[in-house]
Design a protein around this motif. Structure first.
Motif, PDB file in Angstrom:
ATOM      1  N   ILE A 168      23.569 -58.155  44.433  1.00 47.02           N
ATOM      2  CA  ILE A 168      23.516 -59.540  44.913  1.00 47.02           C
ATOM      3  C   ILE A 168      22.142 -60.183  44.741  1.00 47.02           C
ATOM      4  N   PRO A 169      21.073 -59.662  45.371  1.00 48.91           N
ATOM      5  CA  PRO A 169      19.804 -60.411  45.295  1.00 48.91           C
ATOM      6  C   PRO A 169      19.208 -60.449  43.897  1.00 48.91           C
ATOM      7  N   ALA A 170      19.504 -59.438  43.076  1.00 46.79           N
ATOM      8  CA  ALA A 170      18.981 -59.426  41.706  1.00 46.79           C
ATOM      9  C   ALA A 170      19.770 -60.335  40.781  1.00 46.79           C
ATOM     10  N   GLY A 171      20.970 -60.779  41.208  1.00 46.39           N
ATOM     11  CA  GLY A 171      21.814 -61.591  40.348  1.00 46.39           C
ATOM     12  C   GLY A 171      22.264 -60.844  39.106  1.00 46.39           C
ATOM     13  N   ARG A 172      22.453 -59.533  39.216  1.00 46.52           N
ATOM     14  CA  ARG A 172      22.808 -58.717  38.071  1.00 46.52           C
ATOM     15  C   ARG A 172      24.280 -58.329  38.120  1.00 46.52           C
TER      16      ARG A 172
END
Length: 302
Positions: free
Chosen positions: A33-37
């Motif tokens: 989620i936070p890495a947008g990966r």
């Protein structure tokens, strides 16, 4: 039932979420989620690909037309196309969302058995305990306005979305420490409308907080017990049937996959700023053999 979790990938995701099995590709998708990966792994060959989304990437669904994925990001629902070359996703917004408070994003989501996309939103600062989260449904009606409409509101951290095999029961949890409850709803499969909300399981007295979930072919509801390193199975009557262990404290979400849909894949969280010597595989993806089969994940119908 005794089983041992097998490491699938030491992914080291900050927040590994939304595993989805593609039957057509025999591959597992999931997000950090936070890495947008976005990740895609073929477990039989070990082939791994990664792509970058333009925002935090929370929840995924396969596209029924076989053209990429549908995903909840920070400010709406997007159609993601996977480029054959490079690692940058092409993202087209399908519908926007008017958040009820600052600092919000989508969290857990999936399609119902008819291909409508359901997803919840949350305030990212969980410690604030702001009940501004809502649950949204996206189908052809929202495609006209381009704006998502909340179906339920007043949630803290909506999670644990799942649908019974016949599609007539919707499950939803709230994983915030002050809630830790799982609800069941009657679900009108013609209109996509939930009703008759009732308590399914109160996890305050059980190990772990209710996080992401999956439903097996027998109607068993599997939910990750965050902070407890377990995945619980509840019968359709809400009775705890079994608990399977994973070698990390924060399992996040599970999904059935594999050639026979009898493997339960589990993504996890790698918390920052804490000693991970007792859980070096935190943020990894694991596989369990729970002894039951899952169901193919419905694709988004638009």
């Amino acid at each position: 039932m005794a089983t041992t979790a097998e490491l699938v990938l030491d992914a080291r995701c900050a927040t590994g979420e939304s595993p989805v099995w593609s039957v057509a590709e025999q591959a597992l998708y999931w997000a950090d989620i936070p890495a947008g990966r976005l990740y895609r792994l073929n477990p039989s060959t070990g082939a791994l690909k990664q792509w970058q989304a333009p925002q935090m990437l929370a929840c995924l669904a396969l596209n029924a037309q076989g053209d990429g994925l549908v995903a909840g990001l920070e400010d709406g629902l997007y159609h993601l196309q996977l480029p054959p070359m490079g690692d940058t996703l092409s993202a087209e917004r399908l519908a926007s969302v008017a958040h009820a408070a600052p600092g919000m994003r989508f969290n857990d989501g999936r399609c119902d058995r008819q291909g409508r996309f359901w997803a919840g939103t949350m305030v990212m600062d969980m410690a604030a305990g702001v009940p501004a989260g809502a649950l949204y449904r996206h189908d052809a009606r929202d495609a006209i306005t381009g704006q998502l409409q909340a179906q339920l509101s007043g949630l803290l951290v909506p999670n644990g979305l799942g649908f019974s095999p016949d599609g007539r029961t919707l499950y939803l949890s709230d994983s915030h420490p002050s809630s830790q409850r799982i609800w069941a709803f009657d679900y009108d499969t013609d209109t996509g409308t939930p009703s008759r909300q009732r308590l399914f399981v109160d996890m305050q007295s059980l190990p772990g907080r209710p996080d992401g979930a999956a439903v097996d072919a027998d109607g068993g509801y599997w939910i990750c017990a965050n902070d407890a390193g377990l995945v619980h199975r509840f019968t359709p009557e809400g009775r705890l049937d079994r608990s399977l262990a994973v070698p990390v404290k924060k399992p996040a979400m599970c999904a059935f996959g594999g050639a026979d849909l009898r493997t339960l894949f589990v993504t996890s969280i790698r918390p920052s700023g804490v000693d991970l010597s007792d859980q070096p595989l935190a943020g990894g993806v694991f596989a369990l053999q729970p002894g039951v089969a899952g169901l193919p994940e419905p694709g988004f119908q638009g």
